[in-house]
Design a protein around this motif. Structure first.
Motif, mmCIF file in Angstrom:
data_model
loop_
_atom_site.group_PDB
_atom_site.id
_atom_site.type_symbol
_atom_site.label_atom_id
_atom_site.label_comp_id
_atom_site.label_asym_id
_atom_site.label_seq_id
_atom_site.Cartn_x
_atom_site.Cartn_y
_atom_site.Cartn_z
ATOM 1 N N TRP A 1 0.831 -1.209 0.000
ATOM 2 C CA TRP A 1 0.000 0.000 0.000
ATOM 3 C C TRP A 1 0.862 1.255 0.000
ATOM 4 N N VAL A 2 1.972 1.195 0.743
ATOM 5 C CA VAL A 2 2.900 2.324 0.808
ATOM 6 C C VAL A 2 4.240 1.842 0.264
ATOM 7 N N GLN A 3 4.795 2.585 -0.657
ATOM 8 C CA GLN A 3 6.070 2.216 -1.250
ATOM 9 C C GLN A 3 7.208 2.363 -0.237
ATOM 10 N N SER A 4 8.245 1.550 -0.399
ATOM 11 C CA SER A 4 9.368 1.571 0.541
ATOM 12 C C SER A 4 10.116 2.904 0.489
ATOM 13 N N GLU A 5 10.137 3.554 -0.662
ATOM 14 C CA GLU A 5 10.798 4.851 -0.767
ATOM 15 C C GLU A 5 10.099 5.896 0.102
ATOM 16 N N THR A 6 8.776 5.845 0.123
ATOM 17 C CA THR A 6 8.004 6.774 0.943
ATOM 18 C C THR A 6 8.287 6.525 2.421
ATOM 19 N N MET A 7 8.338 5.247 2.810
ATOM 20 C CA MET A 7 8.639 4.915 4.208
ATOM 21 C C MET A 7 10.041 5.382 4.590
ATOM 22 N N ALA A 8 11.013 5.261 3.689
ATOM 23 C CA ALA A 8 12.380 5.698 3.982
ATOM 24 C C ALA A 8 12.436 7.215 4.163
ATOM 25 N N ILE A 9 11.719 7.948 3.330
ATOM 26 C CA ILE A 9 11.697 9.414 3.461
ATOM 27 C C ILE A 9 11.053 9.821 4.780
ATOM 28 N N LEU A 10 9.939 9.204 5.125
ATOM 29 C CA LEU A 10 9.268 9.526 6.387
ATOM 30 C C LEU A 10 10.153 9.189 7.585
ATOM 31 N N ALA A 11 10.855 8.051 7.520
ATOM 32 C CA ALA A 11 11.755 7.672 8.619
ATOM 33 C C ALA A 11 12.904 8.678 8.735
ATOM 34 N N ALA A 12 13.444 9.117 7.616
ATOM 35 C CA ALA A 12 14.546 10.095 7.651
ATOM 36 C C ALA A 12 14.070 11.422 8.240
ATOM 37 N N ILE A 13 12.870 11.844 7.867
ATOM 38 C CA ILE A 13 12.325 13.095 8.421
ATOM 39 C C ILE A 13 12.108 12.952 9.920
ATOM 40 N N PHE A 14 11.571 11.823 10.368
ATOM 41 C CA PHE A 14 11.347 11.609 11.794
ATOM 42 C C PHE A 14 12.661 11.600 12.569
ATOM 43 N N ILE A 15 13.657 10.907 12.050
ATOM 44 C CA ILE A 15 14.964 10.841 12.730
ATOM 45 C C ILE A 15 15.598 12.223 12.787
ATOM 46 N N TYR A 16 15.513 12.977 11.695
ATOM 47 C CA TYR A 16 16.068 14.332 11.686
ATOM 48 C C TYR A 16 15.352 15.212 12.724
ATOM 49 N N TYR A 17 14.037 15.137 12.774
ATOM 50 C CA TYR A 17 13.258 15.933 13.737
ATOM 51 C C TYR A 17 13.605 15.534 15.167
ATOM 52 N N TYR A 18 13.709 14.244 15.441
ATOM 53 C CA TYR A 18 14.043 13.761 16.782
ATOM 54 C C TYR A 18 15.443 14.226 17.179
ATOM 55 N N ALA A 19 16.410 14.108 16.263
ATOM 56 C CA ALA A 19 17.778 14.538 16.565
ATOM 57 C C ALA A 19 17.835 16.043 16.805
ATOM 58 N N LEU A 20 17.090 16.807 16.032
ATOM 59 C CA LEU A 20 17.093 18.268 16.189
ATOM 60 C C LEU A 20 16.464 18.675 17.523
ATOM 61 N N THR A 21 15.375 18.018 17.924
ATOM 62 C CA THR A 21 14.750 18.357 19.204
ATOM 63 C C THR A 21 15.647 17.945 20.380
ATOM 64 N N GLN A 22 16.342 16.832 20.274
ATOM 65 C CA GLN A 22 17.256 16.414 21.336
ATOM 66 C C GLN A 22 18.442 17.369 21.427
ATOM 67 N N LYS A 23 18.920 17.841 20.302
ATOM 68 C CA LYS A 23 20.036 18.791 20.300
ATOM 69 C C LYS A 23 19.599 20.100 20.945
ATOM 70 N N ASN A 24 18.411 20.554 20.637
ATOM 71 C CA ASN A 24 17.909 21.804 21.215
ATOM 72 C C ASN A 24 17.701 21.663 22.728
ATOM 73 N N LYS A 25 17.290 20.470 23.184
ATOM 74 C CA LYS A 25 17.130 20.261 24.638
ATOM 75 C C LYS A 25 18.471 20.280 25.329
ATOM 76 N N LEU A 26 19.502 19.728 24.707
ATOM 77 C CA LEU A 26 20.830 19.715 25.316
ATOM 78 C C LEU A 26 21.446 21.107 25.326
ATOM 79 N N MET A 27 21.183 21.894 24.333
ATOM 80 C CA MET A 27 21.762 23.233 24.239
ATOM 81 C C MET A 27 21.047 24.220 25.170
ATOM 82 N N ALA A 28 19.835 23.918 25.541
ATOM 83 C CA ALA A 28 19.089 24.870 26.371
ATOM 84 C C ALA A 28 19.434 24.785 27.826
#
Length: 167
Positions: free
Chosen positions: A140-167
């Protein structure tokens, strides 16, 4: 001189093929199951035919969803095969009836079709039900779409963790 019409009638009777009464059919069916790389689904039914009147080498025709098709017969005259293809878009899952006709039934069916008459009055010698479970059309969902969504989620999670450490 009366011998010629008699010989002609015997020849026509031999060419027309035998009729099968009391037909018993033992069938095995196959269908294409993967529609990701093909555009048509193949339907194949292999079957043996035994007639109560002992008829052999019976010429058969099949009425399928694709229309009326000829049936291939093995050299020994015992095994038969009918096949056709259907577009993937129209190939729904479920039973596919295959009505078998001998020469006489085929002639009556064609006559009814040419005259725009009801063909349900022409009875087949046997009917095979070929089951098609449906074709796999891919995820139903192509693997390329899942990879893009996973990359966006990982980037968002890493950015929020970095901002918490810097604050």
């Amino acid at each position: 001189m009366k011998v010629i019409p008699l010989l002609l009638a015997a020849f026509i009777g031999a060419v027309a093929g035998e009729t099968c009464s009391g037909a018993q059919v033992d069938a095995v069916g196959f269908t294409s199951l993967d529609a990701t790389i093909v555009t048509k689904i193949a339907y194949i039914a292999d079957f043996t035919l035994s007639c109560s009147n002992g008829a052999k080498d019976v010429s058969l025709y099949a009425e399928t969803i694709d229309g009326i098709v000829g049936i291939a017969r093995s050299v020994d005259g015992v095994k038969y095969q009918v096949s056709w293809v259907e577009d993937v878009a129209y190939a729904v899952s479920g039973e596919r009836p295959i009505k078998l006709y001998d020469e006489q039934g085929y002639a009556a069916l064609r006559k009814a079709q040419r005259g725009n008459e009801d063909t349900s009055s022409v009875l087949p010698i046997a009917t095979i039900n070929l089951y098609h479970p449906g074709a796999y059309r891919g995820p139903w969902v192509q693997s390329e779409t899942m990879a893009i969504l996973a990359a966006i989620f990982i980037y968002y999670y890493a950015l929020t963790q970095k901002n918490k450490l810097m604050a």
